[in-house]
Design a protein around this motif. Structure first.
Motif, short mmCIF file in Angstrom:
data_model
loop_
_atom_site.label_atom_id
_atom_site.label_comp_id
_atom_site.label_asym_id
_atom_site.label_seq_id
_atom_site.Cartn_x
_atom_site.Cartn_y
_atom_site.Cartn_z
N LYS B 16 -11.69 -9.16 -38.41
CA LYS B 16 -11.39 -10.58 -38.18
C LYS B 16 -10.14 -10.77 -37.32
O LYS B 16 -9.39 -11.71 -37.49
CB LYS B 16 -11.27 -11.34 -39.50
N CYS B 17 -9.91 -9.85 -36.40
CA CYS B 17 -8.72 -9.97 -35.55
C CYS B 17 -8.82 -11.15 -34.61
O CYS B 17 -7.82 -11.67 -34.14
CB CYS B 17 -8.49 -8.67 -34.77
N GLY B 18 -10.05 -11.57 -34.29
CA GLY B 18 -10.21 -12.74 -33.43
C GLY B 18 -10.10 -12.43 -31.94
O GLY B 18 -10.10 -13.34 -31.12
N GLY B 19 -10.04 -11.15 -31.61
CA GLY B 19 -9.94 -10.77 -30.19
C GLY B 19 -11.10 -11.29 -29.36
O GLY B 19 -10.97 -11.52 -28.15
N CYS B 20 -12.24 -11.51 -30.01
CA CYS B 20 -13.42 -12.01 -29.31
C CYS B 20 -13.19 -13.41 -28.71
O CYS B 20 -13.82 -13.79 -27.73
CB CYS B 20 -14.63 -12.02 -30.23
N GLN B 21 -12.26 -14.16 -29.29
CA GLN B 21 -11.97 -15.50 -28.76
C GLN B 21 -11.56 -15.45 -27.29
O GLN B 21 -11.86 -16.35 -26.51
CB GLN B 21 -10.83 -16.15 -29.54
N ALA B 22 -10.85 -14.37 -26.91
CA ALA B 22 -10.29 -14.29 -25.57
C ALA B 22 -11.37 -14.17 -24.50
O ALA B 22 -11.14 -14.51 -23.35
CB ALA B 22 -9.32 -13.12 -25.47
#
Lengths: 459, 419
Positions: B16-22
């Motif tokens: 769930k690091c959220g790196g995909c948002q970028a």
């Protein structure tokens, strides 16, 4: 649960397309980058400060919690809705309002992504140094609320060192403006410092005035491999004694090195106890000279191998090792509990040894990497959250590692915040008096306990 | 379909690091957490744990994915997000059924070339009989929300499908390679020009081309969770192509190419594996196998940029071959665009279902194209071409959008002048 009339009222304030009511959408706003997950009653995505003020006033009237949220990439549980309520997603407020090149300040809304601000100011030859690992996704609002740091903190400081002014909606819905575009200001209490790192418990930040620097002309990256951790730590001290302040001084311990090597096969030595990744920046001539000096110091102090990046490609290769750490370590076990204690720099070797003892005692996989310049270490425990027995050992180990950090004159958290994850241990560091002072501030500003309840303090 | 145990292990890998948002184009436009990979994986996880039903909302959220694989490339733990989204879509299709329209298209049109040709001819008739003019003039479609806008996305149909225009075998004297050409539906029904260009370039490079009878690659069905139809189509294609004695099976369409490559896992037969191994993109064959030789024609004044189709770059791992071919054409100036590998928003029929969202993604691409100052935009996927033409037109740009094969074709004196 929220009354449907309240939900209708909120829809009227922000527009119904900016309110998520479905189970599926709400569940996606219950987590951050920790294993924590809760369930908000409503997700609201406001676009203006006025909308936020109205919602906060409504919350004080109907007594529901509000949890401000940016990109949800925090590492302490700071934005998770422990007690339900309304998650206030600020990502729609993402305008860079002004880049004032004359006064070296930027004025931004909270939802601006850190990296995007950096790109914009760098186009103008300026520099916004704070660089949390999540900078490509995290928001400035979140960075301010958690006082984010990053590898560059030793030389350039953390987020709080760049906040000159704030516009904040208070827990009762009033609008507070503090600071401005001046570097100096001692008008009354330093509310900017109070709000920076307040974890969304004292107000909702709606506008931020940030200080900028001129962009350093050049940088040079080095990597040094050490058979002994003490030698690596000692090198850091010697570099600083020489009057060189590297922009970054990243440390990786033996287990981290092994994980990265197993993952990337890039030829890292498996018998090394530590690797330092260092970057010096500044005027081009000086940087060249300093890089050579740093390399010499590394060799003199026990480094077995020193590399200076000749070009961008070399530099990327060196950073590839550090960037791969997160992915590499979860190959051991899927759940990663990431802590961020900080100790005085001289205590790093002692702290590392204490951490290893704790891991051995509880039979846990623990890797350590972090920022050697500022003493901020990231011990990461690799475990499996589906294994209840192991998670119990993890909990005990964490309590001990916090105690160890405080005993060595350090702190529970260098840059992640207390949130929910470290709330049980707060008093280790603050003591009873510190705890009472903080609680009194919270109580005075947020009498109805509306903003982000269940964080920092155990209730 | 991957097993639920496999899905679970992948889900456990999400920190769930959220790196995909970028990198998620949908998140970039909406900043909505349920649309980014982290949100979707969390939803799937909660469904598997019995906490979420396969509700209409769930179906909608799972359909809101471009399958562009950008998140996977950026993911520190390399989670195959597209497989997990497809797993969910398939489960939804199995338990809740797929829409009446889609079901009919997949099961009655795609599996039957005769009916598909009739449908394409009806499309041609609609566009050329004056009916389209009448419908547009009457503004009838505006009564149905954004149907009028969607209608404007419809490409002009070929009067006669490409495969009915060309012979089965296109021989060359002393061939250095022999290939079977999988034309894909878009080249066949919409862009015969691309087909002619592909053939002409190949023949000028000593490649003999055979065009067997063939069916849709199956990606529209797969993307909607209808694995049964996809398997059926795959079996038919493998059976037919297996009979050809060829060095390679080539495609001009990144989406077809990457789907054909997946036949190995879809069918799990030795035949499907050897079929999949033979599949090459047109650019790959030319750059890496044949050694492309441009013709004698002088091309000047062309400033060219290139859009990486998701399914070519991330699906098949091809990004250098098209660029090396472009650079091999004398007189052409190549300018790299910003975010060349960011999805254009076409994503199969995504732009029909979510028109506004697809257009806002496409406008970002159009801007990046225009910033290069190029007068020709090249790509290697007919589906991208449709979307890119549409959004560039909306932006009022006169940049010409061509398939890579069409640029290469221009260098030969016997170039296909049909366009």
């Amino acid at each position: 649960m929220l009354q449907s009339s309240v939900i209708e009222e909120i829809k009227r304030i922000v527009g119904k397309e900016h309110v998520y009511t479905s189970l599926e959408e709400r569940i996606c706003y219950g987590y951050d980058s920790t294993p924590e997950a809760f369930f908000p009653d409503l997700v609201v995505r406001p676009a203006t400060t006025e909308e936020i003020q109205k919602i906060v006033k409504l919350a004080n009237h109907h007594l529901f919690p509000i949890i401000p949220r940016g990109a949800g990439t925090g590492l302490s549980g700071g934005s998770v809705p422990v007690k339900g309520g309304v998650v206030l997603d600020l990502t729609r407020m993402n305008k860079i309002l002004e880049i004032d090149e004359e006064n070296l300040v930027a004025v931004v809304e909270p939802g601006v992504i850190t990296y995007e601000l950096q790109q914009e100011v760098e186009k103008r030859g300026l520099f916004y140094p704070p660089d949390p690992a999540s900078l490509k996704t995290s928001t400035i609002g979140g960075n301010v609320a958690e006082c984010a740091g990053g590898p560059r903190a030793f030389k350039y400081g953390v987020t709080r060192d760049y906040v000159l002014g704030l516009e904040v909606v208070t827990p009762t819905g009033e609008l507070l403006k503090v600071g401005g575009k001046t570097v100096k200001s001692v008008t009354g209490y330093d509310l900017i410092r109070l709000y920076t790192g307040s974890e969304g418990t004292l107000g909702i930040i709606t506008k931020i005035i940030l200080r900028l620097l001129p962009k350093p002309e050049a940088k040079k990256t080095l990597m040094a491999v050490y058979p002994s951790l003490d030698d690596a730590a000692h090198t850091v001290t010697m570099i600083i004694k020489k009057g060189i302040i590297p922009a970054t001084l990243e440390l990786m311990d033996d287990l981290t090195i092994r994980c990265v090597e197993n993952y990337l096969h890039m030829g890292l030595p498996l018998d090394a106890e530590a690797i330092l990744i260092m970057e010096v920046d500044g005027p081009a001539e000086l940087v060249e000279k300093q890089a050579v000096q740093v390399a010499e110091l590394c060799r003199e102090n026990g480094a077995r191998e020193v590399k200076i990046a000749a070009d961008e490609k070399d530099r990327d290769e060196i950073w590839r090792a550090r960037r791969a750490v997160s992915a590499a370590v979860v190959q051991i076990k899927p759940t990663k509990i990431s802590e961020d204690i900080a100790v005085p720099r001289s205590q790093i070797p002692k702290m590392v040894r204490r951490l290893k003892e704790i891991a051995a005692r509880y039979d846990l996989n623990l890797v350590i990497f972090g920022h050697a310049g500022d003493g901020n270490l990231h011990p990461n425990i690799l475990c499996d959250q589906n294994d209840a027995e192991e998670m119990e050992r993890v909990r005990k180990a964490i309590a001990e590692l916090f105690k160890a950090a405080v005993e060595l004159g350090g702190t529970l958290t260098g840059e992640h915040g207390i949130g929910t994850m470290k709330a049980p241990y707060l008093k280790y560091e603050t003591g009873d008096v510190g705890y009472q002072v903080m609680k009194a501030i919270k109580k005075a500003l947020d009498p109805n306990n509306i903003l982000n309840p269940g964080k920092i303090f155990l209730e | 379909m991957i097993k639920v145990e496999t899905v679970k292990t992948y889900l456990d890998r999400c920190s769930k690091c959220g790196g995909c948002q970028a990198v998620c184009p949908l998140y970039g436009e909406t900043m909505a957490e349920p649309l980014v990979a982290r949100g979707k994986l969390f939803l799937i996880k909660n469904h598997i744990e019995g906490k979420l039903e396969l509700s209409p909302k769930m179906k909608e959220l799972m359909s809101l994915c471009l399958l562009c694989k950008a998140c996977m490339e950026n993911c520190p733990n390399k989670i195959p997000v597209d497989q997990l989204v497809l797993w969910a879509r398939q489960k939804i299709a199995q338990e809740k059924g797929i829409s009446f329209v889609k079901k009919n298209i997949f099961q009655h049109l795609l599996k039957n070339n005769g009916r598909l040709t009739i449908a394409a001819r009806l499309g041609y008739f609609y566009q050329h009989s004056g009916l389209q003019w009448l419908v547009r003039k009457s503004r009838l479609l505006e009564l149905f929300g954004d149907l009028a806008k969607k209608e404007s996305l419809l490409p002009e149909m070929a009067k006669v499908p490409f495969r009915n225009q060309v012979p089965r075998l296109l021989p060359v004297s002393r061939p250095q390679k022999r290939v079977a050409y999988f034309t894909g539906c878009l080249t066949n029904f919409v862009f015969p020009d691309i087909g002619y260009a592909v053939i002409n370039v190949l023949r000028n490079n000593g490649v003999e081309v055979v065009i067997p009878e063939q069916w849709c690659c199956g990606i529209p069905a797969l993307a909607s969770g209808d694995e049964e139809t996809a398997v059926d189509l795959a079996r038919k294609n493998v059976k037919v192509f297996q009979r050809e004695n060829v060095d390679a099976i080539i495609t001009d369409c990144a989406s077809c190419g990457s789907t054909l490559k997946e036949y190995a896992e879809l069918l799990e037969t030795p035949e499907a594996r050897s079929f999949a191994e033979k599949v090459l993109d047109f650019s790959q064959l030319l750059a890496d196998v044949v050694g492309f030789q441009p013709g004698e024609e002088e091309l000047s004044g062309l400033v060219v940029t290139y859009h990486d189709p998701c399914h070519l770059r991330r699906g098949m791992g091809i990004s250098e071959a098209p660029r090396s071919l472009i650079k091999a054409v004398p007189g052409v100036t190549f300018k790299e665009m910003k975010e060349s590998d960011r999805c254009c928003g076409a994503a199969g029929s995504f732009n029909l279902t979510y028109y506004e969202l697809a257009v806002s993604i496409g406008r970002r691409k159009a801007k990046n194209v225009q910033d290069t100052g190029a007068n020709v935009l090249l790509t290697a996927c007919p589906s991208c071409i449709m979307q890119l033409r549409h959004v560039l037109q909306l932006e009022g740009s006169d940049v010409q959008v061509l398939h890579l094969a069409q640029l290469l074709d221009k260098t030969y004196s016997n170039a296909e002048k049909k366009s």
